[in-house]
Design a protein around this motif. Structure first.
Motif, PDB file in Angstrom:
ATOM      1  N   GLY A   1       0.822  -1.213   0.000  1.00  0.00           N
ATOM      2  CA  GLY A   1       0.000   0.000   0.000  1.00  0.00           C
ATOM      3  C   GLY A   1       0.857   1.264   0.000  1.00  0.00           C
ATOM      4  O   GLY A   1       2.041   1.219   0.360  1.00  0.00           O
ATOM      5  N   HIS A   2       0.256   2.378  -0.426  1.00  0.00           N
ATOM      6  CA  HIS A   2       0.955   3.661  -0.332  1.00  0.00           C
ATOM      7  C   HIS A   2       0.609   4.291   1.015  1.00  0.00           C
ATOM      8  O   HIS A   2      -0.542   4.253   1.438  1.00  0.00           O
ATOM      9  CB  HIS A   2       0.539   4.582  -1.480  1.00  0.00           C
ATOM     10  N   TYR A   3       1.597   4.892   1.664  1.00  0.00           N
ATOM     11  CA  TYR A   3       1.390   5.407   3.020  1.00  0.00           C
ATOM     12  C   TYR A   3       0.224   6.397   3.117  1.00  0.00           C
ATOM     13  O   TYR A   3      -0.350   6.610   4.188  1.00  0.00           O
ATOM     14  CB  TYR A   3       2.676   6.067   3.537  1.00  0.00           C
ATOM     15  N   SER A   4      -0.151   7.008   1.985  1.00  0.00           N
ATOM     16  CA  SER A   4      -1.155   8.085   2.045  1.00  0.00           C
ATOM     17  C   SER A   4      -2.509   7.596   2.554  1.00  0.00           C
ATOM     18  O   SER A   4      -3.274   8.387   3.106  1.00  0.00           O
ATOM     19  CB  SER A   4      -1.321   8.751   0.678  1.00  0.00           C
ATOM     20  N   ILE A   5      -2.804   6.312   2.402  1.00  0.00           N
ATOM     21  CA  ILE A   5      -4.110   5.827   2.884  1.00  0.00           C
ATOM     22  C   ILE A   5      -4.105   5.762   4.411  1.00  0.00           C
ATOM     23  O   ILE A   5      -5.015   6.280   5.069  1.00  0.00           O
ATOM     24  CB  ILE A   5      -4.431   4.440   2.266  1.00  0.00           C
TER      25      ILE A   5
ATOM     26  N   SER B   1      -8.016  -0.453  -3.706  1.00  0.00           N
ATOM     27  CA  SER B   1      -7.287  -1.307  -4.667  1.00  0.00           C
ATOM     28  C   SER B   1      -6.276  -0.460  -5.417  1.00  0.00           C
ATOM     29  O   SER B   1      -6.549   0.707  -5.712  1.00  0.00           O
ATOM     30  CB  SER B   1      -8.253  -1.898  -5.696  1.00  0.00           C
ATOM     31  N   TYR B   2      -5.165  -1.074  -5.754  1.00  0.00           N
ATOM     32  CA  TYR B   2      -4.134  -0.344  -6.496  1.00  0.00           C
ATOM     33  C   TYR B   2      -4.178  -0.691  -7.977  1.00  0.00           C
ATOM     34  O   TYR B   2      -4.190  -1.860  -8.353  1.00  0.00           O
ATOM     35  CB  TYR B   2      -2.746  -0.626  -5.906  1.00  0.00           C
ATOM     36  N   VAL B   3      -4.216   0.362  -8.763  1.00  0.00           N
ATOM     37  CA  VAL B   3      -4.156   0.173 -10.212  1.00  0.00           C
ATOM     38  C   VAL B   3      -2.759   0.643 -10.581  1.00  0.00           C
ATOM     39  O   VAL B   3      -2.534   1.739 -11.065  1.00  0.00           O
ATOM     40  CB  VAL B   3      -5.280   0.978 -10.905  1.00  0.00           C
TER      41      VAL B   3
ATOM     42  N   HIS C   1       0.982  14.253 -12.870  1.00  0.00           N
ATOM     43  CA  HIS C   1       2.395  14.676 -12.807  1.00  0.00           C
ATOM     44  C   HIS C   1       3.347  13.481 -12.763  1.00  0.00           C
ATOM     45  O   HIS C   1       4.536  13.628 -12.982  1.00  0.00           O
ATOM     46  CB  HIS C   1       2.657  15.669 -11.667  1.00  0.00           C
ATOM     47  N   LYS C   2       2.815  12.280 -12.484  1.00  0.00           N
ATOM     48  CA  LYS C   2       3.671  11.098 -12.508  1.00  0.00           C
ATOM     49  C   LYS C   2       3.782  10.522 -13.920  1.00  0.00           C
ATOM     50  O   LYS C   2       4.795   9.934 -14.256  1.00  0.00           O
ATOM     51  CB  LYS C   2       3.089   9.987 -11.632  1.00  0.00           C
ATOM     52  N   VAL C   3       2.708  10.624 -14.673  1.00  0.00           N
ATOM     53  CA  VAL C   3       2.661   9.801 -15.890  1.00  0.00           C
ATOM     54  C   VAL C   3       2.508  10.561 -17.199  1.00  0.00           C
ATOM     55  O   VAL C   3       2.628   9.973 -18.257  1.00  0.00           O
ATOM     56  CB  VAL C   3       1.530   8.751 -15.777  1.00  0.00           C
TER      57      VAL C   3
HETATM   58  C1  LIG Z   1       0.079   4.464  -5.779  1.00  0.00           C
HETATM   59  C2  LIG Z   1       0.366   5.845  -5.266  1.00  0.00           C
HETATM   60  N1  LIG Z   1      -0.607   6.558  -4.699  1.00  0.00           N
HETATM   61  C3  LIG Z   1      -0.400   7.796  -4.234  1.00  0.00           C
HETATM   62  C4  LIG Z   1       0.825   8.373  -4.311  1.00  0.00           C
HETATM   63  C5  LIG Z   1       1.037   9.773  -3.773  1.00  0.00           C
HETATM   64  O1  LIG Z   1       1.192  10.663  -4.798  1.00  0.00           O
HETATM   65  P1  LIG Z   1       1.815  12.128  -4.566  1.00  0.00           P
HETATM   66  O2  LIG Z   1       3.256  11.922  -4.297  1.00  0.00           O
HETATM   67  O3  LIG Z   1       1.515  12.815  -5.849  1.00  0.00           O
HETATM   68  O4  LIG Z   1       1.099  12.743  -3.400  1.00  0.00           O
HETATM   69  C6  LIG Z   1       1.884   7.675  -4.880  1.00  0.00           C
HETATM   70  C7  LIG Z   1       3.228   8.273  -4.953  1.00  0.00           C
HETATM   71  O5  LIG Z   1       4.202   7.688  -5.275  1.00  0.00           O
HETATM   72  C8  LIG Z   1       1.653   6.371  -5.369  1.00  0.00           C
HETATM   73  O6  LIG Z   1       2.637   5.629  -5.909  1.00  0.00           O
END
Ligand SMILES: Cc1ncc(COP(=O)(O)O)c(C=O)c1O
Length: 488
Positions: free
Chosen positions: A191-195, A239-241, A302-304
């Motif tokens: 998971g991404h820490y943001s959740i 879920s992660y896409v 901004h990532k893709v």
């Molecule tokens: C799957 C996923 N979600 C969320 C984020 C957070 O994105 P941001 O860094 O734009 O806040 C990332 C960052 O790498 C990520 O890989």
């Protein structure tokens, strides 16, 4: 005042702004990820309070000499750790113009009427690409079905807020009583820490439940069990896409069926910060089928999309759900198109979506789709190079553009500790050298490539840079071989 733009100093402004542009462009095209080593240097002089100013031309020279060489260059071909290349010329134009035009999208009528309209257009395009219905006509901000935020973290945080309000309406007003009743399910270890952070930020505490995975996707039996064990207490399943590490795409349709059959009121969130890019490609979009069934989708252009930081879009299947998190004040115009009513955590809001508007109009969907396919093919090529070598091991299937691997030096009997140590040291050396960049993180060994169930510290290639050639791919593998000789 010379420093403040007026009709008398326009030539001077051109001179300084051209110089800034040249510095930026030259920087993007230089040869290494970093020109000079940052660690071990003393930068104390940069901390001194500037009581007397420095003329801008001179200041730019000083910046170029003293600061720029220590900046990391994400646009360089040798930067292969993240996809955020930021090198679309249209994207840069959008970024510069957005900063110059100073539109504030908190309000529409007096601040930013056309900018608001164009931001609505960008959100509509993303909805269309991802298969969400478009409400027509769009009569107000609650018909749009999306908001622009400053990053995936902000989009995920707002999605969790929506999930919370959808689960227990009016928590916004009443507050959270029993945080452990507001659980979020995520796949374990990827998971991404943001959740988790969002859950804590919105008052639901650290109540994220990690569910076992298979090959970096939910173990569906474990998911069913987790739902049963936490019956009545799950507000959201994420879920992660494209998970942040391996870019694996979840079994979207299966997860949707399991969750909604169990309880249709559980909010299903797709973190597609990376994977939404596949929607641009006719060839690849089948990989994200089912995403349109989810209640919300985070995207991170901004990532893709090769555009500069920072811009993200959160899309919501049923646009009117934004009413759940609407807040008003006499300081935000209570008018149909004032974004400020539906953008939690954001006040003044710059026109960051202009970068998206520029690249989408400049390249068009078809050409962006080709760029995404090219990126995917480059990752497949790199994965094949690793598979066919006898001194590297590949850890994931390439779903999007991430290749996770470890250097083994051809030794099949390395212990988990030794191989982790070697790869951590390789990455440290790479950081110190400043020529190349690959990313590093902890990853559960789901597929037993080194030791099933162990935690690995691999290297990760992931790029969004269209300029990367086959030679660059071969060169980085040889670079790793060379530095590891010094380390072993
Ligand atoms: C799957 C996923 N979600 C969320 C984020 C957070 O994105 P941001 O860094 O734009 O806040 C990332 C960052 O790498 C990520 O890989």
């Amino acid at each position: 005042m010379k420093e403040i733009l007026n009709k008398n100093n326009i030539e001077y402004a051109y001179e300084c702004l051209n110089k800034s542009l040249n510095i930026g462009l030259e920087f993007k095209l230089n040869n290494n990820v970093k020109e000079k080593k940052y660690y071990g240097q003393n930068f104390d002089h940069l901390l001194q309070l500037p009581s007397d100013g420095v003329e801008l031309n001179t200041l730019l020279d000083k910046f170029k000499k003293e600061v720029l060489p220590y900046c990391s260059n994400f646009s360089n071909e040798k930067f292969m750790g993240f996809p955020d290349a930021g090198n679309s010329i249209a994207g840069m134009s959008g970024a510069i113009l957005a900063d110059m035009l100073q539109q504030n999208l908190i309000n529409s009528s007096f601040c930013a009427p056309i900018a608001t309209y164009m931001e609505i257009a960008v959100i509509k395009w993303f909805r269309e690409l991802l298969g969400y219905k478009i409400k027509q006509p769009i009569k107000n901000i609650w018909d749009v079905g999306g908001i622009i935020t400053y990053g995936g973290t902000g989009s995920n945080a707002t999605a969790m807020l929506l999930a919370r309000e959808n689960f227990r309406n009016n928590t916004m007003k009443n507050g959270v009583n029993n945080p452990s009743d507001y659980k979020i399910l995520i796949p374990k270890g990827i998971g991404h820490y943001s959740i988790k952070s969002s859950s804590m930020w919105i008052g639901c505490g650290d109540n994220v439940v990690e569910v076992e995975t298979n090959n970096f996707r939910y173990n569906l039996t474990a998911l069913k069990n987790a739902l049963k064990e936490n019956k009545g207490k799950v507000m959201c399943v994420v879920s992660y896409v494209g998970d942040s590490r391996t870019m694996t795409i979840e079994n979207l349709k299966k997860v949707h069926k399991i969750v909604k059959d169990f309880d249709p009121n559980i909010w299903l969130h797709a973190d597609a910060c990376h994977g939404f890019s596949l929607a641009f490609s006719e060839k690849l979009k089948h990989k994200i089928e089912g995403i349109e069934l989810f209640d919300s989708i985070s995207t991170d252009p901004h990532k893709v999309l090769a555009i500069p930081y920072c811009v993200s879009a959160l899309l919501v299947k049923e646009p009117e759900k934004f009413k759940l998190i609407t807040s008003t004040s006499d300081l935000i115009m209570q008018e149909d198109y004032a974004w400020g009513q539906v953008t939690p955590f954001i006040g003044s809001k710059s026109w960051v979506s202009l970068k998206i508007w520029f690249i989408m109009n400049n390249m068009g969907i078809k050409k962006i789709g080709k760029m995404i396919e090219n990126r995917h093919n480059t990752a497949l090529k790199f994965a094949n190079m690793i598979k066919s070598s006898d001194d590297f091991v590949l850890l994931n299937d390439v779903n999007i553009n991430s290749v996770v691997f470890m250097f083994t030096n051809g030794n099949k009997n390395y212990s988990l500790e030794k191989i982790n140590h070697l790869n951590i040291k390789i990455q440290e050396k790479m950081l110190d050298d400043g020529k190349y960049y690959l990313h590093k993180f902890a990853l559960p060994d789901d597929n037993g490539k080194i030791k099933k169930g162990g935690i690995l510290y691999p290297l990760r290639y992931m790029s969004g840079n269209d300029n990367i050639s086959d030679k660059d791919l071969r060169d980085i593998l040889n670079y790793i071989r060379n530095i590891s000789k010094q380390l072993i």
